[in-house]
Scaffold this active site. Structure first.
Site, PDB file in Angstrom:
ATOM      1  CB  CYS A   1      25.711   6.063   6.767  1.00 20.46           C
ATOM      2  SG  CYS A   1      24.988   7.687   6.967  1.00 20.46           S
TER       3      CYS A   1
ATOM      4  CG  ASP B   1       7.636   7.176  -7.525  1.00 21.32           C
ATOM      5  OD1 ASP B   1       8.579   6.374  -7.388  1.00 21.32           O
ATOM      6  OD2 ASP B   1       7.517   8.206  -6.833  1.00 21.32           O
TER       7      ASP B   1
ATOM      8  CD  GLU C   1      -0.400   5.354  -2.295  1.00 21.79           C
ATOM      9  OE1 GLU C   1       0.570   5.552  -3.044  1.00 21.79           O
ATOM     10  OE2 GLU C   1      -0.381   4.526  -1.359  1.00 21.79           O
TER      11      GLU C   1
ATOM     12  CB  CYS D   1      13.055   3.663  -4.949  1.00 21.14           C
ATOM     13  SG  CYS D   1      11.735   2.479  -4.671  1.00 21.14           S
TER      14      CYS D   1
ATOM     15  CB  CYS E   1      21.659  11.667  12.608  1.00 18.81           C
ATOM     16  SG  CYS E   1      21.654  11.099  10.915  1.00 18.81           S
TER      17      CYS E   1
ATOM     18  CD  GLN F   1       9.905  11.180  -2.369  1.00 16.79           C
ATOM     19  OE1 GLN F   1      11.000  10.790  -1.980  1.00 16.79           O
ATOM     20  NE2 GLN F   1       9.180  10.502  -3.243  1.00 16.79           N
TER      21      GLN F   1
ATOM     22  CB  CYS G   1      28.561  10.356  11.616  1.00 18.06           C
ATOM     23  SG  CYS G   1      27.804   9.428  12.951  1.00 18.06           S
TER      24      CYS G   1
HETATM   25  N1  SAH Z   1       4.921   9.073  -6.004  1.00 20.65           N
HETATM   26  C1  SAH Z   1       4.881   9.262  -4.587  1.00 20.65           C
HETATM   27  C2  SAH Z   1       5.049   7.985  -3.753  1.00 20.65           C
HETATM   28  C3  SAH Z   1       6.010   6.943  -4.266  1.00 20.65           C
HETATM   29  S1  SAH Z   1       6.338   5.665  -3.124  1.00 20.65           S
HETATM   30  C4  SAH Z   1       5.897  10.288  -4.178  1.00 20.65           C
HETATM   31  O1  SAH Z   1       6.813  10.585  -4.927  1.00 20.65           O
HETATM   32  O2  SAH Z   1       5.776  10.829  -3.094  1.00 20.65           O
HETATM   33  C5  SAH Z   1       5.347   4.341  -3.751  1.00 20.65           C
HETATM   34  C6  SAH Z   1       3.911   4.423  -3.365  1.00 20.65           C
HETATM   35  O3  SAH Z   1       3.232   3.307  -3.935  1.00 20.65           O
HETATM   36  C7  SAH Z   1       3.625   4.350  -1.883  1.00 20.65           C
HETATM   37  O4  SAH Z   1       2.856   5.479  -1.545  1.00 20.65           O
HETATM   38  C8  SAH Z   1       2.829   3.049  -1.703  1.00 20.65           C
HETATM   39  O5  SAH Z   1       1.842   3.152  -0.703  1.00 20.65           O
HETATM   40  C9  SAH Z   1       2.208   2.888  -3.051  1.00 20.65           C
HETATM   41  N2  SAH Z   1       1.838   1.519  -3.474  1.00 20.65           N
HETATM   42  C10 SAH Z   1       2.431   0.344  -3.154  1.00 20.65           C
HETATM   43  N3  SAH Z   1       1.879  -0.667  -3.841  1.00 20.65           N
HETATM   44  C11 SAH Z   1       0.906  -0.132  -4.631  1.00 20.65           C
HETATM   45  C12 SAH Z   1      -0.007  -0.679  -5.596  1.00 20.65           C
HETATM   46  N4  SAH Z   1      -0.022  -1.981  -5.886  1.00 20.65           N
HETATM   47  N5  SAH Z   1      -0.839   0.166  -6.221  1.00 20.65           N
HETATM   48  C13 SAH Z   1      -0.836   1.500  -5.956  1.00 20.65           C
HETATM   49  N6  SAH Z   1       0.006   2.059  -5.065  1.00 20.65           N
HETATM   50  C14 SAH Z   1       0.869   1.260  -4.407  1.00 20.65           C
END
Ligand code: SAH
Length: 463
Positions: free
Chosen positions: A80, A392, A336, A419, A163, A286, A71
């Site tokens: 990026c 996660d 969540e 992440c 992009c 995602q 790009c």
């Molecule tokens: N596992 C999912 C999302 C991961 S991203 C996937 O793979 O699609 C992290 C997520 O944690 C987000 O959706 C965010 O809203 C949530 N989150 C952030 N803080 C949190 C907390 N204290 N308790 C529960 N969920 C939370």
């Protein structure tokens, strides 16, 4: 060194943010856009006591890892950071980032890391992978509407509808919107004055289904002459959903709280593996579905389910990992914080006929300890059992209270999807100081050309 000094330096390392690192007379300089292995002339733009930031003026001898960016805006665009680094070198950098954090922050021995780390999972074609793009709209010096990307760290718009990370359809869609705006003299939103209508275009593409969604975020309650815009947009094959979302607030938040359908349906459908998802303009989903499938498959492999397990999926979003796990477990509980995401998670479970997944709205660090205590109260002090706990979390990692509860519940396996390798290392250290053993770690490249890296780690309870 002082501001405006120039020097010729060798770039010998890569910073967490992707900048090249080199030394001028022992003084460390961070140089954006310099690639490890470059010999370059740089100019200091900010000098601190022990280190400084410099601008890349000229590459004197290019690094063997330097490649032509795909790009033309790769340097200026904030999207990026390392497009000028060969993809193989990017992967090595990300793997090293995980390894370095495990060593420095996690305190894991290099020999153990060698033993547990598996090769990073890269992409065969590391461009055009994003299924979602949010393009801001602005106005150029001639008064014409423009759209593209924010330059790094600013809100200056770089006009670029094509992009390299996104799908080819983006360009066509954006050009239709720009032509429509010009025709009817519809103005872009101006952050400074709070005037103008069109703020952002959100475009989503289902890689499996080829369905397309366009959602215009507007500073107003309607789009004048919308029928004209719709007529052109629906000529694009795959167009499934055209919506708008009202956001009249003076904020950096892109989307409004709700959306209205202009044409077609309010969502598109896509798949990760065999699981089908309905994705609305407001859903979290995602952005790299190909790599997400690899990431979740790996989490599933690490969980090694036989079919009779109780599994928790903490920070479950729209239940993506939960539903993957539910295919192989007896029962999955998802937690969540965002109610809308849990609403989607329940819907997704239903669409896929999955009946062994249950979802809770709340903070992981409150829901799980609450469940644990409640269980003990109801069962005469007995400990709530879980076979596998998957987490996660967002970049800040897990709350200490949550980690303490996990230790108390002592599931046989913890699968940590991360992440941010720094908080991953911090949390793994806590778990491994409390009876867990680090067994497997693997990075997955969800965001080629950026410095971000996702990691999956497996911990076994050692007793
Ligand atoms: N596992 C999912 C999302 C991961 S991203 C996937 O793979 O699609 C992290 C997520 O944690 C987000 O959706 C965010 O809203 C949530 N989150 C952030 N803080 C949190 C907390 N204290 N308790 C529960 N969920 C939370």
């Amino acid at each position: 060194m002082q501001k405006n000094d120039t020097a010729i330096i060798e770039i010998t390392d890569i910073a967490a943010g992707g900048e090249g690192i080199g030394k001028a007379d022992g003084y460390t300089l961070f140089v954006k856009d310099a690639v490890i292995g470059d010999k370059a002339e740089v100019k200091v733009i900010k000098a601190k006591k022990n280190y400084g930031y410099a601008r890349l003026m000229q590459v004197i001898e290019p690094s063997p890892y330097r490649v032509e960016p795909k790009c033309g805006f790769a340097r200026r665009c904030g999207g990026c950071q390392i497009q000028e680094m060969s993809y193989d070198r990017q992967l090595a950098f990300k793997e090293q980032k995980v390894r370095g954090n495990l060593e420095r922050i996690g305190g894991f021995a290099p020999e153990l890391i060698d033993q547990v780390m598996e090769p990073i999972v890269g992409m065969e074609h590391p461009f055009g992978y994003r299924n979602k793009a949010q393009f801001p709209f602005g106005t150029d010096k001639k008064g014409n509407p423009v759209t593209g990307f924010y330059a790094g760290r600013t809100h200056d718009i770089i006009a670029n509808t094509d992009c390299a990370l996104g799908v080819a359809e983006n360009k066509e869609i954006l050009e239709i919107i720009l032509a429509f705006m010009k025709k009817y003299k519809i103005l872009s939103y101006d952050e400074k004055t709070g005037k103008g209508l069109i703020r952002h275009a959100l475009i989503r593409y289902g890689f499996t289904t080829k369905e397309i969604m366009v959602c215009l975020v507007i500073n107003g309650t309607e789009i004048p002459h919308a029928a004209d815009l719709i007529e052109d947009l629906i000529k694009i094959p795959g167009m499934t959903s055209i919506t708008f979302s009202v956001n009249a607030r003076r904020t950096n938040v892109i989307m409004g709280d709700s959306y209205e359908v202009l044409w077609g349906q309010g969502y598109i459908t896509d798949y990760i593996g065999k699981i089908r998802y309905q994705i609305s303009p407001l859903s979290f989903y995602q952005v790299n579905p190909a790599q997400t499938e690899k990431l979740y498959s790996l989490a599933l492999e690490y969980a090694d389910l036989k079919g009779n397990e109780t599994v928790w999926d903490l920070y479950c979003g729209i239940g993506t990992i939960s539903l993957f796990l539910a295919q192989r477990a007896e029962k999955v509980y998802g937690v969540e914080i965002i109610p809308q995401a849990i609403h989607n998670a329940r819907e997704n479970a239903q669409i896929n006929g999955i009946e062994n997944a249950e979802f809770f709205v709340g903070k992981a660090e409150e829901v799980l300890p609450g469940y644990y205590e409640e269980y003990a109260r109801k069962h005469g002090g007995e400990t709530a059992r879980a076979d596998v706990i998957v987490v996660d979390p967002p970049r800040k990692g897990c709350d200490k209270v949550l980690l303490d509860t996990i230790v108390k519940m002592a599931p046989e396996k913890v699968v940590y999807v991360s992440c941010d390798p720094a908080t991953l290392a911090r949390d793994l250290k806590i778990l491994c100081g409390n009876g867990y053993e680090l067994k497997r770690v693997r990075a997955v490249d969800q965001f080629p050309m950026s410095v971000h890296v996702e990691t999956v780690a497996l911990l076994d309870f050692a007793l």
